[in-house]
Design an enzyme around this catalytic site. Sequence first.
Site, PDB file in Angstrom:
ATOM      1  N   LYS A  10       2.102   1.116  -1.414  1.00 11.48           N
ATOM      2  CA  LYS A  10       1.436  -0.024  -0.746  1.00 11.48           C
ATOM      3  C   LYS A  10       0.032  -0.254  -1.297  1.00 11.48           C
ATOM      4  O   LYS A  10      -0.488  -1.369  -1.246  1.00 11.48           O
ATOM      5  CB  LYS A  10       1.433   0.135   0.779  1.00 11.48           C
ATOM      6  CG  LYS A  10       0.757   1.406   1.320  1.00 11.48           C
ATOM      7  CD  LYS A  10      -0.696   1.269   1.583  1.00 11.48           C
ATOM      8  CE  LYS A  10      -1.350   2.614   1.751  1.00 11.48           C
ATOM      9  NZ  LYS A  10      -2.752   2.607   2.079  1.00 11.48           N
ATOM     10  N   THR A  44      -3.310  -2.508   4.901  1.00 11.24           N
ATOM     11  CA  THR A  44      -4.032  -2.382   3.630  1.00 11.24           C
ATOM     12  C   THR A  44      -4.218  -3.737   2.948  1.00 11.24           C
ATOM     13  O   THR A  44      -5.199  -3.929   2.241  1.00 11.24           O
ATOM     14  CB  THR A  44      -3.274  -1.424   2.674  1.00 11.24           C
ATOM     15  OG1 THR A  44      -2.794  -0.339   3.442  1.00 11.24           O
ATOM     16  CG2 THR A  44      -4.157  -0.883   1.612  1.00 11.24           C
TER      17      THR A  44
END
Length: 333
Positions: free
Chosen positions: A187, A244
């Site tokens: 990610k 994120t």
Amino acid sequence: MKITVLGSGGWGTALALLLLENGHTVTLWSYKEEESAALREKGENPVLPGVAIPKELTLTSDIACVKDSGLLVLAPPSFAVRSTAAQVKSYLAPSAVIVSVSKGVEKDTSLTLTEVIAQEVGEDHPIVALSGPSHAEEVGRGVPTVVVSASKDEKSAKLVQDVFMSRRFRVYTTDDVVGVELGAALKNVIALCAGISDGLGYGDNTKAALMTRGLTEMARLGEAMGGRKETFAGLAGLGDLIVTCTSMHSRNRRCGIAIGKGTPPEQAVKEMGMVVEGYYAAANAKALADKVGVEMPITQAACRVLYGGSSPREAMLELMTRERKQESEESWV
Ligand SMILES: NC(=O)c1ccc[n+]([C@@H]2O[C@H](COP(=O)([O-])OP(=O)(O)OC[C@H]3O[C@@H](n4cnc5c(N)ncnc54)[C@H](O)[C@@H]3O)[C@@H](O)[C@H]2O)c1
């Protein structure tokens, strides 16, 4: 329980404070004595301003501190996980459980971090990966946070759940360690791309597309490596991807924004002054994808931008003009 947290960056410090609040006897080990001394002197970590370090938290840079700990939390940057695990090996109590909270894949070997730790400390110690949408800054100030504890050893995954769980920190368990660790590492690559898109001035449509198709390719690699698709729809996959790619706390995203605005990638990474895991994870993810033969077009485009001198706009255009595809390989089968 006696616990040592190794690594006094933002994450190690936030977790040490949580564990102390949960009633454990906690030591926070710093890689450098200067770092330990600064924490002692200032009473806070500069990356967690306003979060006080109480005197009950033992601060040290002496690695022998791990001697009687029942639980070790490894929180260095991913590049230092092997050297930190190697240092603790000779001091480990025979029954000690190790928790890996760093996010990344090892450079050159492309091993996950629990695999790296197992190579260093041996297979006798149970190892758990703890991951999910969890900014240190927010855990530091006590906002409700939910993560997942992953281990092949159910007893250890549940032990970690018990030790970390509180009214403000909820912990689920799973046995899909590969899925959780790859979710955490991959990610960061997509977050860099989301940042680049923001830096270029593209909109929410572009970022949502990168996140959604990014998750598809993360899961594709994860499954090929033995993880489960559903893990990528969970806390360590989709959950961490959302946090994120959308938050200004994310250094990967902020670094991507600088690249999108024209800063050369290497310089943008240096200027962050903190570890930008996605920069390294992109090369490792591409190496893994090539090895197992899966397609990861966004990660490959990221590599061309990060290390190959491609302009972000060119890379985006290449992604947009790839050959036509079905959204799911399972359509019309
Ligand atoms: N910050 C977060 O919100 C967060 C949340 C979840 C996971 N993580 C992961 O935790 C890990 C640590 O992140 P952080 O934010 O605490 O980092 P940070 O940049 O705040 O701090 C890095 C720490 O690593 C230490 N260090 C540097 N070189 C070292 C070496 N060779 N050996 C041992 N230690 C060394 C530094 O002294 C410093 O204390 C990363 O893998 C990150 O992806 C971070």
